[in-house]
Scaffold this motif. Structure first.
Motif, PDB file in Angstrom:
ATOM      1  N   ILE A   1      22.385  -5.110  63.062  1.00 13.95           N
ATOM      2  CA  ILE A   1      22.735  -3.683  63.002  1.00 13.95           C
ATOM      3  C   ILE A   1      21.494  -2.793  62.937  1.00 13.95           C
ATOM      4  O   ILE A   1      21.589  -1.592  62.686  1.00 13.95           O
ATOM      5  N   GLY A   2      20.314  -3.393  63.177  1.00 16.85           N
ATOM      6  CA  GLY A   2      19.099  -2.601  63.349  1.00 16.85           C
ATOM      7  C   GLY A   2      18.367  -2.242  62.076  1.00 16.85           C
ATOM      8  O   GLY A   2      17.545  -1.320  62.075  1.00 16.85           O
ATOM      9  N   LEU A   3      18.609  -2.969  60.980  1.00 18.40           N
ATOM     10  CA  LEU A   3      17.994  -2.605  59.710  1.00 18.40           C
ATOM     11  C   LEU A   3      16.696  -3.350  59.412  1.00 18.40           C
ATOM     12  O   LEU A   3      15.880  -2.866  58.630  1.00 18.40           O
ATOM     13  N   VAL A   4      16.508  -4.502  59.988  1.00 21.92           N
ATOM     14  CA  VAL A   4      15.278  -5.253  59.769  1.00 21.92           C
ATOM     15  C   VAL A   4      14.776  -5.808  61.096  1.00 21.92           C
ATOM     16  O   VAL A   4      15.535  -5.954  62.060  1.00 21.92           O
ATOM     17  N   PHE A   5      13.490  -6.099  61.111  1.00 19.52           N
ATOM     18  CA  PHE A   5      12.859  -6.763  62.256  1.00 19.52           C
ATOM     19  C   PHE A   5      12.389  -8.136  61.785  1.00 19.52           C
ATOM     20  O   PHE A   5      11.811  -8.251  60.701  1.00 19.52           O
ATOM     21  N   VAL A   6      12.635  -9.147  62.589  1.00 23.75           N
ATOM     22  CA  VAL A   6      12.249 -10.515  62.214  1.00 23.75           C
ATOM     23  C   VAL A   6      11.311 -11.073  63.279  1.00 23.75           C
ATOM     24  O   VAL A   6      11.680 -11.165  64.451  1.00 23.75           O
ATOM     25  N   SER A   7      10.095 -11.407  62.859  1.00 23.29           N
ATOM     26  CA  SER A   7       9.135 -12.046  63.762  1.00 23.29           C
ATOM     27  C   SER A   7       9.348 -13.551  63.700  1.00 23.29           C
ATOM     28  O   SER A   7       9.121 -14.173  62.656  1.00 23.29           O
ATOM     29  N   ARG A   8       9.809 -14.122  64.802  1.00 18.82           N
ATOM     30  CA  ARG A   8      10.057 -15.570  64.832  1.00 18.82           C
ATOM     31  C   ARG A   8       8.754 -16.352  64.709  1.00 18.82           C
ATOM     32  O   ARG A   8       8.694 -17.387  64.046  1.00 18.82           O
ATOM     33  N   LYS A   9       7.720 -15.841  65.352  1.00 17.04           N
ATOM     34  CA  LYS A   9       6.432 -16.540  65.340  1.00 17.04           C
ATOM     35  C   LYS A   9       5.856 -16.600  63.924  1.00 17.04           C
ATOM     36  O   LYS A   9       5.380 -17.643  63.475  1.00 17.04           O
ATOM     37  N   ARG A  10       5.908 -15.471  63.212  1.00 11.16           N
ATOM     38  CA  ARG A  10       5.347 -15.416  61.863  1.00 11.16           C
ATOM     39  C   ARG A  10       6.371 -15.768  60.791  1.00 11.16           C
ATOM     40  O   ARG A  10       6.017 -15.871  59.618  1.00 11.16           O
ATOM     41  N   GLN A  11       7.651 -15.894  61.194  1.00 13.41           N
ATOM     42  CA  GLN A  11       8.739 -16.123  60.230  1.00 13.41           C
ATOM     43  C   GLN A  11       8.678 -15.074  59.113  1.00 13.41           C
ATOM     44  O   GLN A  11       8.753 -15.386  57.911  1.00 13.41           O
ATOM     45  N   THR A  12       8.542 -13.829  59.548  1.00 17.83           N
ATOM     46  CA  THR A  12       8.354 -12.710  58.621  1.00 17.83           C
ATOM     47  C   THR A  12       9.370 -11.611  58.899  1.00 17.83           C
ATOM     48  O   THR A  12       9.677 -11.327  60.057  1.00 17.83           O
ATOM     49  N   VAL A  13       9.869 -11.012  57.818  1.00 14.95           N
ATOM     50  CA  VAL A  13      10.812  -9.897  57.922  1.00 14.95           C
ATOM     51  C   VAL A  13      10.061  -8.594  57.654  1.00 14.95           C
ATOM     52  O   VAL A  13       9.285  -8.499  56.692  1.00 14.95           O
ATOM     53  N   TYR A  14      10.284  -7.594  58.517  1.00 14.65           N
ATOM     54  CA  TYR A  14       9.668  -6.273  58.361  1.00 14.65           C
ATOM     55  C   TYR A  14      10.767  -5.230  58.155  1.00 14.65           C
ATOM     56  O   TYR A  14      11.731  -5.183  58.913  1.00 14.65           O
ATOM     57  N   VAL A  15      10.597  -4.406  57.126  1.00 11.22           N
ATOM     58  CA  VAL A  15      11.523  -3.298  56.875  1.00 11.22           C
ATOM     59  C   VAL A  15      10.690  -2.016  56.889  1.00 11.22           C
ATOM     60  O   VAL A  15       9.908  -1.773  55.967  1.00 11.22           O
ATOM     61  N   PRO A  16      10.813  -1.183  57.923  1.00  9.26           N
ATOM     62  CA  PRO A  16      10.008   0.050  57.990  1.00  9.26           C
ATOM     63  C   PRO A  16      10.268   0.975  56.808  1.00  9.26           C
ATOM     64  O   PRO A  16      11.351   0.945  56.205  1.00  9.26           O
ATOM     65  N   ASP A  17       9.283   1.790  56.476  1.00  8.81           N
ATOM     66  CA  ASP A  17       9.421   2.730  55.358  1.00  8.81           C
ATOM     67  C   ASP A  17      10.650   3.613  55.516  1.00  8.81           C
ATOM     68  O   ASP A  17      11.324   3.934  54.525  1.00  8.81           O
ATOM     69  N   GLU A  18      10.932   4.026  56.753  1.00 11.93           N
ATOM     70  CA  GLU A  18      12.083   4.898  56.989  1.00 11.93           C
ATOM     71  C   GLU A  18      13.397   4.208  56.634  1.00 11.93           C
ATOM     72  O   GLU A  18      14.335   4.846  56.145  1.00 11.93           O
ATOM     73  N   ILE A  19      13.465   2.898  56.869  1.00  5.70           N
ATOM     74  CA  ILE A  19      14.683   2.139  56.528  1.00  5.70           C
ATOM     75  C   ILE A  19      14.769   1.928  55.017  1.00  5.70           C
ATOM     76  O   ILE A  19      15.866   1.964  54.431  1.00  5.70           O
ATOM     77  N   VAL A  20      13.623   1.714  54.366  1.00  5.81           N
ATOM     78  CA  VAL A  20      13.615   1.584  52.904  1.00  5.81           C
ATOM     79  C   VAL A  20      14.170   2.858  52.264  1.00  5.81           C
ATOM     80  O   VAL A  20      14.986   2.803  51.337  1.00  5.81           O
ATOM     81  N   SER A  21      13.741   4.019  52.767  1.00  8.88           N
ATOM     82  CA  SER A  21      14.254   5.293  52.251  1.00  8.88           C
ATOM     83  C   SER A  21      15.755   5.411  52.481  1.00  8.88           C
ATOM     84  O   SER A  21      16.494   5.915  51.626  1.00  8.88           O
ATOM     85  N   LEU A  22      16.211   4.927  53.640  1.00 11.91           N
ATOM     86  CA  LEU A  22      17.643   4.932  53.944  1.00 11.91           C
ATOM     87  C   LEU A  22      18.398   4.059  52.932  1.00 11.91           C
ATOM     88  O   LEU A  22      19.453   4.454  52.416  1.00 11.91           O
ATOM     89  N   PHE A  23      17.873   2.876  52.649  1.00 11.92           N
ATOM     90  CA  PHE A  23      18.493   1.996  51.657  1.00 11.92           C
ATOM     91  C   PHE A  23      18.626   2.708  50.309  1.00 11.92           C
ATOM     92  O   PHE A  23      19.653   2.625  49.635  1.00 11.92           O
ATOM     93  N   HIS A  24      17.560   3.391  49.901  1.00  9.14           N
ATOM     94  CA  HIS A  24      17.581   4.090  48.619  1.00  9.14           C
ATOM     95  C   HIS A  24      18.676   5.154  48.589  1.00  9.14           C
ATOM     96  O   HIS A  24      19.376   5.308  47.576  1.00  9.14           O
ATOM     97  N   ARG A  25      18.833   5.870  49.687  1.00 11.30           N
ATOM     98  CA  ARG A  25      19.882   6.900  49.727  1.00 11.30           C
ATOM     99  C   ARG A  25      21.266   6.259  49.616  1.00 11.30           C
ATOM    100  O   ARG A  25      22.143   6.767  48.916  1.00 11.30           O
TER     101      ARG A  25
END
Length: 614
Positions: free
Chosen positions: A208-232
């Motif tokens: 649903i577009g809330l996180v980005f997952v790098s398969r190569k690095r096996q890492t999850v990225y959550v942009p600051d703008e999405i973090v603020s959305l979560f807080h709201r």
């Protein structure tokens, strides 16, 4: 990390779910939103082929529709997704490896499960004689939540708690004074959160577009703008790190007042534990600042004066203080929520690095403290670049230290003890950077004798790194955006660009800082191979390189000629003393006008002419 930086870091496949989510929302919203229609027309409706800059701009416009859509979809995903978003939205968790997120989830699940078992016993032991005890209030909340969850089954629908019901339950919890940890525990009793399947939940959030997952690095990225959305969506007014700052300024009596107002133990509890306990309660910051911190019967004017003092203690830059308690609280919340950029700019890259290094010398356990507070992996290498990527500012680090620990730093460094001690520490490192800038030419020429005569103690092996860092500081003081997030994302163990200056979301200048001890800098073939490699890395990340800028003490005639004749990249050359003159001219103007485009003319730049036209 900002959305634009995340989009530059991940590949097309890894950002496809986010783009698809935006595309779906735009198709519906464009019918009645002119701003979205205008932006889509600029892209010819082809979002999938848009640049990172275009996608970022479109996201800002479509955000209200995106937030509404996400709220509905998260409700459908259930308790596991809710727990996962709570973890991902906490300080320091916006960039994390998948297996680390799984371990954080397991730890959080066990805490909630343990709390749920405690609450089960407490609710079961309620007697009819209890008029309005803790157990009675928890029992009322438990009964209401159970009804909200199970009433769907009577109508032959899947049991769940709707957004409307959630809103009513939140109001009920507030008036019954059911803290957030107790709310989570009671909900776990009724709708048990799955312990396993975190990877599937991460994929659901990615879908649903809330996180980005790098398969190569096996890492999850959550942009600051999405973090603020979560807080709201969570109704969270401030990040925990900002609440911590507020609590650090409270007196012991004010901390005790907060805990007493929620019937928590205060006798024999250390100050630092009081602060931790308050944060764990998950209280509304407005509630704390409006009611909880004050003794009963405190006059309104005394409350307003205390909030004014709090604004000053937190060093918040406000145009006005507000005339009512509510206005002052809103100003405090808004200022802290928008403070990151100002706080990163308070120190240059060099100053931030020196601060972190000095604090580590004073507190060898500092990295461990930060990893614990921000839930970072123990084996994670912690440096200033990593802290920037996690949006952890110099202020955040200093507020992780107790007031007594800050006092010990001030005393050992001989920093003035009057006023805000944390700000005094920051100012001392800003002054140290200014001293290096004043001796920028000597640093470029690796003139150790000159530097020592100015009481600047730098090891010879560190001169090149210091020159690079001070060059960044000068660019920052000229008002340019030195993009550390992008530099970190494109650098490899083999190719490490010195400086990247963002002109826009897509255009950059690649900067290279070179020291030279004797004579003119003359290594063109080596330098050109380096910068061309960096240009290739930038272009691979979707950036357009407007210019390559090389700064050195001086350049040989052959170097200048080779740069001017290079047909593969556009190269500008700038002498270190010339860059210092440009900065001096900039500082001398009341309203200076400077553009990075002045560095894109090519060849050996005329610093005096640039300085004259600022």
């Amino acid at each position: 990390m900002k959305l634009s930086s995340v989009l530059s870091l991940v590949n097309q496949v890894e950002k496809s779910k986010f783009i698809n989510a935006i595309d779906r929302i735009c198709l519906e919203a464009v019918k009645h939103d002119n701003k979205i229609a205008t932006q889509l027309n600029k892209l010819d409706g082809q979002i999938k082929n848009a640049t990172s800059n275009d996608i970022t701009q479109l996201f800002k416009i479509v955000l209200p529709h995106f937030e509404k859509s996400v709220k509905e979809q998260l409700a459908m995903l259930g308790a596991q997704a809710t727990l996962l978003t709570n973890i991902l939205s906490r300080d320091g968790n916006c960039i994390a490896r998948v297996n680390w997120i799984e371990s954080l989830y397991t730890k959080e699940w066990e805490l909630i499960d343990s709390k749920a078992n405690e609450l089960r016993s407490e609710i079961a032991s309620i007697s009819d004689d209890d008029i309005f005890s803790e157990g009675k209030r928890l029992g009322i909340y438990h009964a209401c939540l159970k009804e909200a969850y199970s009433n769907d089954e009577r109508n032959n629908r899947e049991a769940k708690i709707t957004d409307d019901e959630r809103g009513i339950l939140n109001v009920l919890a507030k008036h019954l004074d059911v803290t957030s940890d107790n709310q989570a525990g009671i909900e776990h009793l009724i709708d048990q959160i799955p312990k396993n399947g975190v990877q599937d939940a991460i994929n659901d959030l990615r879908e649903i577009g809330l996180v980005f997952v790098s398969r190569k690095r096996q890492t999850v990225y959550v942009p600051d703008e999405i973090v603020s959305l979560f807080h709201r969506l969570q109704g969270k007014e401030l990040a925990d790190k900002h609440l911590l700052r507020i609590l650090r300024t409270f007196t012991d009596a004010e901390l005790s007042n907060v805990l007493k107002n929620h019937r928590k133990k205060i006798r024999g509890v250390e100050r630092k534990d009081k602060i931790v306990n308050i944060i764990k309660l998950g209280l509304s910051v407005t509630q704390i600042l409006k009611v909880d911190m004050f003794s009963e019967g405190t006059p309104v004017n005394d409350c307003k004066d205390r909030l004014k003092t709090l604004i000053q203690d937190l060093d918040l830059e406000l145009d006005k203080f507000g005339s009512t308690i509510e206005e002052r609280i809103d100003l405090i919340l808004n200022a802290l929520n928008q403070s990151s950029e100002r706080e990163f700019n308070a120190l240059s890259a060099t100053g931030f690095k020196e601060l972190f290094s000095t604090l580590q010398n004073h507190f060898p356990s500092l990295a461990t403290i930060l990893k614990q507070e921000f839930e970072l992996e123990e084996q994670e290498e912690l440096d200033v670049e990593k802290l920037r990527a996690l949006s952890i500012t110099p202020y955040d680090i200093l507020y992780m230290l107790t007031n007594d620990e800050v006092k010990s730093v001030v005393e050992s460094m001989g920093i003035k003890k009057r006023g805000n001690l944390r700000l005094n520490i920051l100012s001392s490192f800003a002054d140290a950077t200014d001293k290096l800038i004043d001796n920028y030419g000597a640093l470029a020429r690796r003139d150790l004798a000159k530097l020592k005569s100015e009481n600047i103690d730098v090891a010879e092996a560190e001169l090149g790194v210091k020159f690079e860092e001070v060059t960044k500081a000068i660019f920052e003081q000229l008002g340019l955006e030195v993009d550390e997030d992008l530099r970190r994302s494109i650098n490899t163990s083999k190719d490490k660009a010195d400086i990247l200056i963002s002109l826009s979301e897509d255009d950059v200048i690649v900067g290279e800082a070179k020291t030279c001890k004797n004579g003119d800098f003359a290594k063109y073939s080596t330098t050109s191979r380096q910068v061309k490699s960096y240009v290739g890395r930038c272009e691979g990340a979707g950036k357009r390189v407007a210019q390559v800028l090389i700064v050195a003490p001086s350049f040989s005639d052959d170097f200048v000629e080779s740069a001017e004749m290079d047909t593969e990249v556009n190269i500008s050359l700038l002498e270190a003393d010339g860059l210092k003159r440009i900065l001096d001219a900039y500082r001398a103007r009341r309203k200076p006008k400077f553009s990075a485009k002045l560095f894109t003319k090519g060849g050996l730049l005329k610093a005096d002419l640039i300085a004259k036209n600022i």
